[in-house]
Each structure stands twice: as C-alpha cells, then as structure tokens.
Design a protein around this motif. Structure first.
Motif, PDB file in Angstrom:
ATOM      1  N   ARG A   1     -53.330 -57.389 -93.464  1.00 15.71           N
ATOM      2  CA  ARG A   1     -54.536 -58.071 -92.984  1.00 15.71           C
ATOM      3  C   ARG A   1     -54.100 -59.216 -92.081  1.00 15.71           C
ATOM      4  O   ARG A   1     -53.753 -60.304 -92.547  1.00 15.71           O
ATOM      5  CB  ARG A   1     -55.358 -58.587 -94.165  1.00 15.71           C
ATOM      6  N   MET A   2     -54.141 -58.966 -90.782  1.00 12.28           N
ATOM      7  CA  MET A   2     -53.658 -59.950 -89.823  1.00 12.28           C
ATOM      8  C   MET A   2     -54.437 -61.258 -89.919  1.00 12.28           C
ATOM      9  O   MET A   2     -53.871 -62.350 -89.789  1.00 12.28           O
ATOM     10  CB  MET A   2     -53.748 -59.389 -88.403  1.00 12.28           C
ATOM     11  N   GLU A   3     -55.750 -61.164 -90.149  1.00 20.70           N
ATOM     12  CA  GLU A   3     -56.573 -62.377 -90.223  1.00 20.70           C
ATOM     13  C   GLU A   3     -56.085 -63.322 -91.306  1.00 20.70           C
ATOM     14  O   GLU A   3     -56.141 -64.537 -91.145  1.00 20.70           O
ATOM     15  CB  GLU A   3     -58.047 -62.014 -90.481  1.00 20.70           C
ATOM     16  N   GLU A   4     -55.600 -62.752 -92.392  1.00 17.69           N
ATOM     17  CA  GLU A   4     -55.137 -63.568 -93.505  1.00 17.69           C
ATOM     18  C   GLU A   4     -53.894 -64.366 -93.125  1.00 17.69           C
ATOM     19  O   GLU A   4     -53.656 -65.464 -93.641  1.00 17.69           O
ATOM     20  CB  GLU A   4     -54.822 -62.664 -94.711  1.00 17.69           C
ATOM     21  N   VAL A   5     -53.109 -63.824 -92.217  1.00 17.09           N
ATOM     22  CA  VAL A   5     -51.898 -64.512 -91.754  1.00 17.09           C
ATOM     23  C   VAL A   5     -52.264 -65.566 -90.711  1.00 17.09           C
ATOM     24  O   VAL A   5     -51.807 -66.707 -90.769  1.00 17.09           O
ATOM     25  CB  VAL A   5     -50.893 -63.496 -91.159  1.00 17.09           C
ATOM     26  N   VAL A   6     -53.103 -65.172 -89.744  1.00 19.87           N
ATOM     27  CA  VAL A   6     -53.438 -66.050 -88.626  1.00 19.87           C
ATOM     28  C   VAL A   6     -54.168 -67.315 -89.077  1.00 19.87           C
ATOM     29  O   VAL A   6     -53.932 -68.407 -88.557  1.00 19.87           O
ATOM     30  CB  VAL A   6     -54.289 -65.292 -87.580  1.00 19.87           C
ATOM     31  N   CYS A   7     -55.055 -67.182 -90.056  1.00 25.73           N
ATOM     32  CA  CYS A   7     -55.890 -68.321 -90.455  1.00 25.73           C
ATOM     33  C   CYS A   7     -55.078 -69.474 -91.047  1.00 25.73           C
ATOM     34  O   CYS A   7     -55.573 -70.593 -91.167  1.00 25.73           O
ATOM     35  CB  CYS A   7     -56.967 -67.880 -91.441  1.00 25.73           C
ATOM     36  N   LYS A   8     -53.817 -69.227 -91.396  1.00 16.00           N
ATOM     37  CA  LYS A   8     -52.976 -70.277 -91.973  1.00 16.00           C
ATOM     38  C   LYS A   8     -52.302 -71.137 -90.903  1.00 16.00           C
ATOM     39  O   LYS A   8     -51.686 -72.160 -91.216  1.00 16.00           O
ATOM     40  CB  LYS A   8     -51.918 -69.656 -92.882  1.00 16.00           C
ATOM     41  N   ALA A   9     -52.391 -70.715 -89.632  1.00 14.25           N
ATOM     42  CA  ALA A   9     -51.725 -71.437 -88.549  1.00 14.25           C
ATOM     43  C   ALA A   9     -52.640 -72.512 -87.961  1.00 14.25           C
ATOM     44  O   ALA A   9     -53.855 -72.514 -88.179  1.00 14.25           O
ATOM     45  CB  ALA A   9     -51.286 -70.462 -87.467  1.00 14.25           C
ATOM     46  N   ASP A  10     -52.030 -73.411 -87.196  1.00  8.59           N
ATOM     47  CA  ASP A  10     -52.777 -74.460 -86.490  1.00  8.59           C
ATOM     48  C   ASP A  10     -53.008 -74.090 -85.031  1.00  8.59           C
ATOM     49  O   ASP A  10     -54.073 -74.345 -84.481  1.00  8.59           O
ATOM     50  CB  ASP A  10     -52.010 -75.791 -86.539  1.00  8.59           C
ATOM     51  N   ILE A  11     -51.987 -73.494 -84.397  1.00 10.97           N
ATOM     52  CA  ILE A  11     -52.038 -73.187 -82.970  1.00 10.97           C
ATOM     53  C   ILE A  11     -51.504 -71.774 -82.736  1.00 10.97           C
ATOM     54  O   ILE A  11     -50.466 -71.391 -83.288  1.00 10.97           O
ATOM     55  CB  ILE A  11     -51.207 -74.194 -82.142  1.00 10.97           C
ATOM     56  N   TYR A  12     -52.215 -71.015 -81.910  1.00  7.54           N
ATOM     57  CA  TYR A  12     -51.799 -69.664 -81.564  1.00  7.54           C
ATOM     58  C   TYR A  12     -51.013 -69.719 -80.249  1.00  7.54           C
ATOM     59  O   TYR A  12     -51.453 -70.349 -79.284  1.00  7.54           O
ATOM     60  CB  TYR A  12     -53.020 -68.750 -81.406  1.00  7.54           C
ATOM     61  N   LEU A  13     -49.871 -69.043 -80.200  1.00  6.49           N
ATOM     62  CA  LEU A  13     -49.053 -68.976 -78.994  1.00  6.49           C
ATOM     63  C   LEU A  13     -49.048 -67.566 -78.426  1.00  6.49           C
ATOM     64  O   LEU A  13     -48.950 -66.593 -79.176  1.00  6.49           O
ATOM     65  CB  LEU A  13     -47.606 -69.379 -79.294  1.00  6.49           C
ATOM     66  N   CYS A  14     -49.145 -67.463 -77.104  1.00  5.74           N
ATOM     67  CA  CYS A  14     -49.000 -66.159 -76.446  1.00  5.74           C
ATOM     68  C   CYS A  14     -47.989 -66.312 -75.307  1.00  5.74           C
ATOM     69  O   CYS A  14     -48.351 -66.735 -74.208  1.00  5.74           O
ATOM     70  CB  CYS A  14     -50.330 -65.645 -75.907  1.00  5.74           C
ATOM     71  N   PRO A  15     -46.723 -65.976 -75.555  1.00  6.76           N
ATOM     72  CA  PRO A  15     -45.689 -66.132 -74.528  1.00  6.76           C
ATOM     73  C   PRO A  15     -45.519 -64.932 -73.604  1.00  6.76           C
ATOM     74  O   PRO A  15     -44.597 -64.909 -72.792  1.00  6.76           O
ATOM     75  CB  PRO A  15     -44.428 -66.337 -75.367  1.00  6.76           C
ATOM     76  N   THR A  16     -46.405 -63.929 -73.714  1.00  6.94           N
ATOM     77  CA  THR A  16     -46.265 -62.719 -72.891  1.00  6.94           C
ATOM     78  C   THR A  16     -46.341 -63.093 -71.417  1.00  6.94           C
ATOM     79  O   THR A  16     -47.364 -63.604 -70.945  1.00  6.94           O
ATOM     80  CB  THR A  16     -47.346 -61.691 -73.234  1.00  6.94           C
ATOM     81  N   SER A  17     -45.260 -62.811 -70.698  1.00  5.80           N
ATOM     82  CA  SER A  17     -45.132 -63.297 -69.320  1.00  5.80           C
ATOM     83  C   SER A  17     -44.979 -62.180 -68.296  1.00  5.80           C
ATOM     84  O   SER A  17     -44.674 -62.437 -67.133  1.00  5.80           O
ATOM     85  CB  SER A  17     -43.925 -64.237 -69.219  1.00  5.80           C
ATOM     86  N   ILE A  18     -45.189 -60.930 -68.719  1.00  8.95           N
ATOM     87  CA  ILE A  18     -45.091 -59.798 -67.797  1.00  8.95           C
ATOM     88  C   ILE A  18     -46.292 -58.879 -68.009  1.00  8.95           C
ATOM     89  O   ILE A  18     -46.990 -58.963 -69.017  1.00  8.95           O
ATOM     90  CB  ILE A  18     -43.785 -59.000 -67.994  1.00  8.95           C
ATOM     91  N   GLY A  19     -46.513 -57.990 -67.032  1.00  8.45           N
ATOM     92  CA  GLY A  19     -47.646 -57.074 -67.134  1.00  8.45           C
ATOM     93  C   GLY A  19     -48.899 -57.685 -66.533  1.00  8.45           C
ATOM     94  O   GLY A  19     -48.929 -58.851 -66.153  1.00  8.45           O
ATOM     95  N   GLY A  20     -49.938 -56.877 -66.455  1.00 10.92           N
ATOM     96  CA  GLY A  20     -51.190 -57.351 -65.880  1.00 10.92           C
ATOM     97  C   GLY A  20     -52.345 -57.147 -66.834  1.00 10.92           C
ATOM     98  O   GLY A  20     -52.167 -56.735 -67.980  1.00 10.92           O
ATOM     99  N   GLY A  21     -53.543 -57.441 -66.348  1.00  7.88           N
ATOM    100  CA  GLY A  21     -54.739 -57.231 -67.151  1.00  7.88           C
ATOM    101  C   GLY A  21     -54.958 -58.306 -68.197  1.00  7.88           C
ATOM    102  O   GLY A  21     -54.310 -59.352 -68.205  1.00  7.88           O
ATOM    103  N   LEU A  22     -55.871 -58.028 -69.096  1.00  2.15           N
ATOM    104  CA  LEU A  22     -56.252 -58.982 -70.135  1.00  2.15           C
ATOM    105  C   LEU A  22     -55.489 -58.686 -71.419  1.00  2.15           C
ATOM    106  O   LEU A  22     -55.405 -57.556 -71.861  1.00  2.15           O
ATOM    107  CB  LEU A  22     -57.761 -58.892 -70.374  1.00  2.15           C
TER     108      LEU A  22
END
Length: 295
Positions: free
Chosen positions: A184-205
């Motif tokens: 359950r990804m939500e259960e893991v994410v809700c424990k964090a303070d800040i979300y990071l997205c370092p994906t720096s290649i590719g296009g689109g959303l």
C-alpha cells in the motif's frame, strides 16, 4: 466519432476513419520522439521504430479533428514539430483519476514537522531505465547536500523492483530506507514530509508526482518532471529545480513553509481534487468536446 489512445494506435486506421467521414480524436500522452530519447528502445529496432513513430505521430497531428494533450509543453512541441502553418486543433486535457477515488485513512498520526529531521520520499518503478538513470545521479550529487544541511534527515525510496545497482548505492547511506514493492504505497507516502521527484530525462507528464500531491505532500521536482503541475507551483506546493543550488533553495523554502504553516496537507489535497479528481477531469472533457464539436 473514434478516439485513438496515442498516435501509434491510429496508424493505418486514421485514414480509413477520415474517408468514412468519422470525427477523429487522438490522445497524445507526450511528444513521443522526446519520450524515447529518455527511454531508448532496443538498438536493433531503434531506427525503424522511431521512423514509424514519427510518421504515425505526424499523421495523427495533421489529420485528427482534435488532438488532446496532457501538458502545455507537449502541445507546443507537437505543434512546432508537425503542425506549423497547418490547421490543427490542440486542447490540453491534463490528467485525472479514472474513477471516484477516496484517499484511505490510516491509523497513523504524523508527528509535528521538525526541520532538523525532515523525511523525504521518492516513489516510482525503481527498475525502469528512466528512474534508475535519474535517482543514481541524484544520490551521488544531490543527496550529500541534504545530509550536509540536514544531518538527521531521512529518505525513503519506495517502488516496484529496485535494481541491484540502486540497492547497493542506497546501502552506502545510513539515512536511506529502500522499500521494495510496498503493498500500500499510500501508507508509506503519508509518513513523509516532502515528496521528491528527481526524474530528469524523458518527456510528458510524470504521474508518480501524484503520489505526493494526492496525500497532501509538498513536492520538489526536477524541471523535466514538473510539466503539467504549474498550478501547484503557483501556490508554493511545488518547487522546481535545475541544479544543486536551486534544489537546496527549494528544500529550504519548502521547509520554511511547513515550519510556518504557510501551506498544509489539506490545502494541497484540495488543490489536487480541483485539478486531478474524476469530476474535474469530466468537466474539462465536456467543455473541450462541446467547444470543438459544437455539441
């Protein structure tokens, strides 16, 4: 009316539909030539595949009665590459939930924000080329800056099938916790303070950012992954970086916002619902179709 879910699906069929005088809509998930520069296909069939994709994408742009895109940047790239001077119809639909989805409640009480021990999280398909090729440089050149500035910070990296190379690199940092294939990804994410997205290649959303916004987390993203989320940047829920200096600046400003309660989880959740919920997507789609086809 016929809808093609990306230009490749329309190859060979689009001209048949036009001859039958059927209205054609093509949904462009991205500018495919840019996407495959960041996710290169097997070298043995790279040249014929890219040639086929360019031909199909060009036909879709020029022959469709309506081209739906997910981001403003995709519209600009497609129109500039294929539609310059042509009578093309582009509308930005963005993305949204495919059904009414309620965020689950968990028996977890998040402690008060402590800027000295910030909890960061990265999610995604950890075995994919795009993800690995972005996270590894992030861990080598950006994460040490975080440790220097916030020695007691923690980083969770959660997702599907992390590669051996990624796990070995993460094992060198005591501040990193890798969670493979969480149920359950939500259960893991809700424990964090800040979300990071370092994906720096590719296009689109990049859909993975929604893991953070859906649960009310502010996001710090590489500029390549920030497309389509401009409304969050406007309200300070998204900080965009392009280098080490702007990354650290984004962390400091986001931390200050959280510390001073200038932005909270509920505000970000509401912003998410207004832009990415099932209902908001249906409203946009209805407006676009009504305007384009005089329904």
């Amino acid at each position: 009316m016929v809808v093609f879910d990306n230009s490749r699906a329309s190859a060979g069929l689009l001209t048949i539909a036009k001859k039958a005088k059927i209205k054609v809509i093509t949904i462009h998930h991205n500018y495919e030539m840019e996407y495959y520069k960041g996710t290169p296909p097997n070298i043995l069939w790279r040249i014929p595949l890219l040639h086929f994709m360019r031909k199909a994408e060009r036909s879709a742009v020029l022959l469709s009665d309506l081209n739906l895109t997910l981001t403003t940047q995709d519209t600009s790239l497609l129109e500039h590459t294929y539609g310059s001077g042509q009578n093309t119809n582009f509308q930005e639909i963005g993305v949204f939930e495919y059904r009414n989805k309620q965020v689950e409640k968990f028996n977890f009480v998040k402690p008060a924000f402590n800027e000295k021990s910030i909890k960061f999280i990265i999610t995604g398909s950890l075995g994919s080329y795009q993800t690995e090729a972005s996270i590894i440089p992030f861990l080598k050149f950006y994460f040490p800056l975080l440790i220097k500035e916030y020695p007691d910070c923690n980083l969770i990296i959660a997702g599907k099938n992390p590669s051996k190379r990624l796990k070995e690199l993460c094992g060198k940092f005591k501040n990193i916790n890798v969670i493979p294939n969480p149920k359950r990804m939500e259960e893991v994410v809700c424990k964090a303070d800040i979300y990071l997205c370092p994906t720096s290649i590719g296009g689109g959303l990049k859909l993975r950012i929604m893991d953070g916004f859906r649960l009310g987390l502010p996001v710090i993203s590489h500029k390549v992954s920030a497309r389509g989320y401009e409304v969050f940047e406007k309200y300070g829920a998204l900080r965009v970086y392009k280098d080490q200096e702007s990354f650290l600046d984004g962390v400091k400003k986001t931390s200050l916002y959280l510390k001073n309660n200038n932005i909270d989880n509920e505000f970000i959740k509401d912003l998410y619902d207004k832009n990415f919920s099932f209902e908001s997507g249906l409203r946009r789609l209805k407006s676009i179709l009504s305007h384009s086809f005089k329904l």
